[in-house]
Design a protein around this motif. Structure first.
Motif, PDB file in Angstrom:
ATOM      1  N   LEU A  29       0.823  -1.202   0.000  1.00 25.99           N
ATOM      2  CA  LEU A  29       0.000   0.000   0.000  1.00 25.99           C
ATOM      3  C   LEU A  29       0.859   1.255   0.000  1.00 25.99           C
ATOM      4  O   LEU A  29       2.021   1.237   0.411  1.00 25.99           O
ATOM      5  CB  LEU A  29      -0.910   0.012   1.230  1.00 25.99           C
ATOM      6  CG  LEU A  29      -1.872  -1.176   1.364  1.00 25.99           C
ATOM      7  CD1 LEU A  29      -2.623  -1.078   2.686  1.00 25.99           C
ATOM      8  CD2 LEU A  29      -2.839  -1.221   0.196  1.00 25.99           C
ATOM      9  N   ALA A  30       0.266   2.360  -0.440  1.00 29.06           N
ATOM     10  CA  ALA A  30       0.940   3.655  -0.410  1.00 29.06           C
ATOM     11  C   ALA A  30       1.197   4.074   1.038  1.00 29.06           C
ATOM     12  O   ALA A  30       0.456   3.691   1.951  1.00 29.06           O
ATOM     13  CB  ALA A  30       0.085   4.695  -1.118  1.00 29.06           C
ATOM     14  N   GLN A  31       2.224   4.873   1.228  1.00 30.99           N
ATOM     15  CA  GLN A  31       2.646   5.244   2.578  1.00 30.99           C
ATOM     16  C   GLN A  31       1.560   6.003   3.335  1.00 30.99           C
ATOM     17  O   GLN A  31       1.376   5.785   4.543  1.00 30.99           O
ATOM     18  CB  GLN A  31       3.915   6.099   2.508  1.00 30.99           C
ATOM     19  CG  GLN A  31       4.561   6.342   3.856  1.00 30.99           C
ATOM     20  CD  GLN A  31       5.898   7.050   3.745  1.00 30.99           C
ATOM     21  OE1 GLN A  31       6.204   7.654   2.723  1.00 30.99           O
ATOM     22  NE2 GLN A  31       6.696   6.990   4.796  1.00 30.99           N
ATOM     23  N   LYS A  35      -0.138   4.885   6.950  1.00 31.76           N
ATOM     24  CA  LYS A  35      -0.188   5.742   8.134  1.00 31.76           C
ATOM     25  C   LYS A  35      -1.607   5.832   8.674  1.00 31.76           C
ATOM     26  O   LYS A  35      -1.824   5.826   9.893  1.00 31.76           O
ATOM     27  CB  LYS A  35       0.344   7.138   7.794  1.00 31.76           C
ATOM     28  CG  LYS A  35       1.844   7.205   7.589  1.00 31.76           C
ATOM     29  CD  LYS A  35       2.296   8.629   7.306  1.00 31.76           C
ATOM     30  CE  LYS A  35       3.816   8.707   7.140  1.00 31.76           C
ATOM     31  NZ  LYS A  35       4.265  10.098   6.842  1.00 31.76           N
ATOM     32  N   ASN A  36      -2.574   5.899   7.768  1.00 29.42           N
ATOM     33  CA  ASN A  36      -3.967   5.979   8.173  1.00 29.42           C
ATOM     34  C   ASN A  36      -4.413   4.682   8.848  1.00 29.42           C
ATOM     35  O   ASN A  36      -5.142   4.692   9.850  1.00 29.42           O
ATOM     36  CB  ASN A  36      -4.844   6.264   6.951  1.00 29.42           C
ATOM     37  CG  ASN A  36      -6.078   7.069   7.306  1.00 29.42           C
ATOM     38  OD1 ASN A  36      -6.225   7.545   8.426  1.00 29.42           O
ATOM     39  ND2 ASN A  36      -6.978   7.222   6.356  1.00 29.42           N
TER      40      ASN A  36
END
Length: 236
Positions: A29-31, A35-36
């Motif tokens: 997944l995208a960073q 974080k979310n």
């Protein structure tokens, strides 16, 4: 507590021995999404410190005789429960097994604990739990998954139950959890099952209820249970 609209839950009839396979790896997944996810996980741990970030199976495609998908993390599933559109079009559809339990006395259902993270106090089929694994095997044994829940949630021994046919898949429209309904026959009567659940179970259920007719208990009922009960013929 809000009642669920059963019409919004999609139901797929399954072959008795539907095959479940992991056909791809867990996506990277995208960073910002990671974080979310971690934010939701940290917040959940404050309220439910016993949560465990296990490996859970998510379906990509569901057909009557074949369910294919991939292993994911429970923290990703939880993040989607808290924020339904977190993954955009790449929706996670975590699998769970749910029993349609038949005893010599009738059908037994359970009321989820008031403290449950998912659908607290709702009546559902028993036992039930996420399809999970530490090994991340390629082919998933649904009967073994349900057997593990029998022993963990209810304290049953392997000699006291028999796992039967798969019935259906039922998907929650918001969380996208997909319940796999499976028949299970138990040899002990309801009073003994209640005692066993109280003394040997893991407190998953606030109460058990014996159905000898079509009458269901007061309170909200998970649509998966309603769909499974539609397959039952009661004595006239």
């Amino acid at each position: 507590m809000t009642a669920l609209n059963s019409a919004e839950w999609s139901v797929t009839a399954l072959a008795p021995q539907v095959q479940v396979i992991a056909s791809r790896q867990m996506p990277i997944l995208a960073q910002d999404i990671e974080k979310n996810i971690q934010k939701h996980w940290d917040n959940a741990l404050k309220q439910y410190p016993e949560l465990y970030n296990g490996r859970v199976f998510c379906a990509d495609h569901i057909q009557a005789d074949l369910i294919s998908g991939h292993w994911s993390e429970f923290r990703r599933v939880l993040a989607q429960m808290k924020e339904p559109h977190i993954f955009g079009a790449d929706i996670l559809r975590p699998l769970a097994v749910v029993g349609l339990m038949k005893t010599p006395d009738g059908i037994v259902i359970g009321q989820r604990s008031q403290k449950a993270l998912y659908l607290p106090s709702f009546w559902q089929g028993v036992p039930a739990g996420n399809v999970e694994s530490r090994a991340g095997e390629t082919e998933i044994d649904l009967a073994a998954q349900l057997a593990a829940e029998c022993e963990e949630e209810l304290g049953l021994k392997s000699s006291e139950y028999r796992i039967g046919a798969c019935l259906l898949a039922c998907e929650h429209p918001d969380s996208h959890i997909v319940d796999i309904g499976i028949e299970i026959s138990v040899s002990i009567g309801f009073p003994d099952l209640q005692k066993l659940c109280l003394n040997e179970g893991n407190a998953e259920y606030g109460a058990l209820f014996l159905m000898q007719t079509e009458r269901t208990p007061d309170g909200n009922i998970v649509p998966t249970l309603r769909a499974m009960l539609d397959t039952v013929e009661y004595p006239s």
